[in-house]
Design an enzyme around this catalytic site. Structure first.
Site, PDB file in Angstrom:
ATOM      1  N   ARG A  80       0.859  -1.190   0.000  1.00  6.62           N
ATOM      2  CA  ARG A  80       0.000   0.000   0.000  1.00  6.62           C
ATOM      3  C   ARG A  80       0.891   1.234   0.000  1.00  6.62           C
ATOM      4  O   ARG A  80       1.686   1.427   0.914  1.00  6.62           O
ATOM      5  CB  ARG A  80      -0.898  -0.013   1.245  1.00  6.62           C
ATOM      6  N   HIS A 124      -2.651  10.808   0.717  1.00  6.07           N
ATOM      7  CA  HIS A 124      -2.033  10.650   2.035  1.00  6.07           C
ATOM      8  C   HIS A 124      -1.339  11.978   2.348  1.00  6.07           C
ATOM      9  O   HIS A 124      -0.147  12.058   2.547  1.00  6.07           O
ATOM     10  CB  HIS A 124      -1.063   9.470   2.040  1.00  6.07           C
ATOM     11  N   GLU A 169      -6.951   8.680   6.530  1.00  8.14           N
ATOM     12  CA  GLU A 169      -7.157   9.371   7.809  1.00  8.14           C
ATOM     13  C   GLU A 169      -7.624  10.824   7.680  1.00  8.14           C
ATOM     14  O   GLU A 169      -6.899  11.757   8.041  1.00  8.14           O
ATOM     15  CB  GLU A 169      -5.873   9.323   8.646  1.00  8.14           C
ATOM     16  N   ASN A 298      -6.910   2.095  10.254  1.00 10.39           N
ATOM     17  CA  ASN A 298      -5.582   2.238  10.840  1.00 10.39           C
ATOM     18  C   ASN A 298      -5.750   2.220  12.349  1.00 10.39           C
ATOM     19  O   ASN A 298      -6.505   3.030  12.898  1.00 10.39           O
ATOM     20  CB  ASN A 298      -4.924   3.558  10.420  1.00 10.39           C
ATOM     21  N   TYR A 300      -3.732   2.163  16.059  1.00 11.14           N
ATOM     22  CA  TYR A 300      -2.485   2.293  16.810  1.00 11.14           C
ATOM     23  C   TYR A 300      -2.662   2.171  18.317  1.00 11.14           C
ATOM     24  O   TYR A 300      -1.801   1.653  18.997  1.00 11.14           O
ATOM     25  CB  TYR A 300      -1.804   3.632  16.480  1.00 11.14           C
ATOM     26  N   GLU A 372      -3.147   0.016   8.392  1.00 13.73           N
ATOM     27  CA  GLU A 372      -1.923   0.399   9.106  1.00 13.73           C
ATOM     28  C   GLU A 372      -2.008  -0.103  10.533  1.00 13.73           C
ATOM     29  O   GLU A 372      -3.064  -0.017  11.167  1.00 13.73           O
ATOM     30  CB  GLU A 372      -1.738   1.928   9.186  1.00 13.73           C
TER      31      GLU A 372
HETATM   32  C1  FCB Z   1      -0.693   7.421  10.723  1.00  6.07           C
HETATM   33  C2  FCB Z   1      -0.316   7.888   9.330  1.00  6.07           C
HETATM   34  C3  FCB Z   1       1.002   7.357   8.838  1.00  6.07           C
HETATM   35  C4  FCB Z   1       2.024   7.286   9.935  1.00  6.07           C
HETATM   36  C5  FCB Z   1       1.468   6.589  11.138  1.00  6.07           C
HETATM   37  C6  FCB Z   1       2.451   6.423  12.267  1.00  6.07           C
HETATM   38  O1  FCB Z   1      -1.492   8.382  11.316  1.00  6.07           O
HETATM   39  O2  FCB Z   1      -1.297   7.493   8.414  1.00  6.07           O
HETATM   40  O3  FCB Z   1       1.415   8.162   7.761  1.00  6.07           O
HETATM   41  O4  FCB Z   1       2.500   8.538  10.215  1.00  6.07           O
HETATM   42  O5  FCB Z   1       0.352   7.253  11.615  1.00  6.07           O
END
Ligand code: FCB
Length: 467
Positions: A80, A124, A169, A298, A300, A372
């Protein structure tokens, strides 16, 4: 669904890694590319750590063959990557720049030759600077420009690329870009940020329609950065209210219009003092809710939030409080004893299960991809130059287990993309944060596979975890 082997992913599960144009390409002024808002922002003193810019980054523009070889070595099923808008349509209007486009043609060809499925993200975050000067995302016309650009890129690559993500995002583009200003273009105006959000989504919907009209087979989606959200104390009404508000602004304000065709009423009410949503024109929500083939998530971390408390020190854990219009006084807490990454983000793998299962429950019938997931840690090379990044490897392992748990609970998860293939330019953090499966020495541009990369290769080969 129930697997025979609980550590194995379903057959055909798509294994990938992700990057983004400005974070890796470099060659910022080559072959006709014009500046994006990130060029301007990173070149403005004080905006990025150490004044770092993406001028050279990982020099992927010149080293893409070597990087595709790394993907082959990893055994990736898909890669990607994103298209730098001002590389292919300088200034954001008019005809395509053949030289810029040629780079992506060569990249796609190389991927296909290696049997790697190209997955294109159209936006992006590299908005052409001229479009920002003309009003940026708070201006409605930017949505139309984006749809036009999307159709042009699809026209050039659509014969070989099946998978398309419109936006990456939009929360970050709108709220970090126009409310707290910690991302490009660095503006701070909450009403404009909400207009930006709406026009990003409108651009998404118009792009989906335009691509669909030309290519009914295309696999189309959007990528949202979703969070698990929890109240600090579920027995406190104020904390529950804080969680509702932040879930609204982080998750539902994007999920609802895209997948249900309406902004959530409670979030609109929360924002009433900031915007009357007059930017929503008749028919917009129908466009925004254009049917999709997949949703990219995504993931995290988790936000743990508490009611405002004027007596308590506010810890702006997640960037600036101004990233949360109307809810600036909600407290973001860090839990004692929960490990954090080098971004200071809590490691919370169960939050991935929770997020996937929640989306599958509340917005059913759309295939899901983790587009992600990953972690920054300080990597210290050993005497042999190798990077034994056990923490990052453990982060991936825990989150893959969480993905399996979500599958077990019925979430229609079809693939997983590690963030990131390479260490790269981490936006306002510059090169200080490393997320790669592969280390990059920014002086020599040498690439070194980390332990996490070696482990990921094993996972892909096995289509699952070892034990
Ligand atoms: C996300 C972004 C990516 C990267 C990660 C850590 O928010 O999409 O570009 O910076 O975080």
């Amino acid at each position: 669904m129930s697997n025979i082997d609980p550590l194995t992913f379903p057959p055909g599960f798509l294994w990938g890694a992700a990057t983004a144009s400005y974070q890796i390409e470099g060659a910022a002024a080559e072959d006709g590319r014009t500046p994006s808002i990130w060029d301007t922002f990173s070149h403005t003193p004080g905006r990025t750590k150490g004044g770092d810019t993406g001028d050279e980054a990982c020099d992927h523009y010149h080293r893409y063959r070597e990087d595709v070889a790394l993907m082959t070595d990893l055994g990736l099923g898909s890669y990607r990557f994103s298209i730098a808008w001002p590389r292919v349509q300088p200034g954001g209007r008019g005809s395509m720049n053949d030289k810029g486009l040629d780079f992506y043609q060569r990249l796609v060809d190389e991927l296909l030759e290696q049997g790697i499925t190209p997955w294109v993200t159209l936006y992006h975050w590299d908005l052409p600077q001229e479009l920002e000067d003309a009003g940026g995302w708070p201006a409605r016309d930017t949505a139309h420009r984006f749809a036009e650009y999307a159709a042009l890129v699809h026209g050039a690559l659509g014969d070989r690329v099946r998978h398309w993500t419109t936006l990456n995002e939009p929360w970050c583009s709108a709220l970090l870009g126009y409310a707290s200003g910690v991302h490009a273009p660095g503006r701070r105006h909450a009403p404009d940020a909400l207009a930006a959000m709406h026009h990003l989504l409108l651009g998404h919907g118009e792009a989906v329609r335009a691509i669909r009209a030309n290519d009914p087979q295309a696999q189309l989606g959007i990528t949202l950065n979703l969070y698990a959200i929890s109240p600090a104390d579920p027995a406190r009404d104020g904390d529950l209210e804080a969680a509702r508000r932040i879930d609204g602004l982080a998750n539902r304000i994007f999920l609802d219009p895209v997948l249900r065709g309406a902004y959530p009423q409670d979030v609109r009410a929360d924002l009433a003092g900031i915007s009357d949503f007059g930017f929503v024109h008749d028919g917009d929500l129908e466009t925004i809710a254009a049917p999709l083939d997949l949703l990219g998530i995504n993931y995290y971390s988790r936000h743990v939030v508490a009611a405002p408390d004027p007596g308590a020190p506010v810890e702006p854990y997640w960037r600036a409080p101004t990233s949360w219009p109307g809810s600036e006084d909600v407290r973001f807490l860090k839990r004692a004893g929960v490990p954090v990454t080098d971004m200071d983000w809590e490691v919370d793998a169960p939050g991935l299960t929770e997020t996937l299962v929640r989306v599958a429950r509340d917005y059913p019938a759309i295939p899901l991809y983790v587009t992600e997931n990953g972690a920054a840690y300080v990597d210290v090379p050993g005497p042999d130059g190798q990077i034994d990044d056990v923490e990052r490897a453990a982060y991936f392992d825990a989150h893959l287990r969480a993905a399996l748990a979500a599958l077990e609970q019925g979430a229609p998860l079809k693939g997983y993309f590690a963030w990131s293939l390479l260490d790269n330019f981490e936006w306002a953090w510059g090169y200080t944060k490393r997320f790669g499966l592969v280390a990059v020495d920014y002086t020599t541009q040498q690439r070194t596979m980390k332990t996490s990369g070696h482990r990921y290769r094993e996972v892909i080969k096995r289509n699952g975890l070892a034990q």
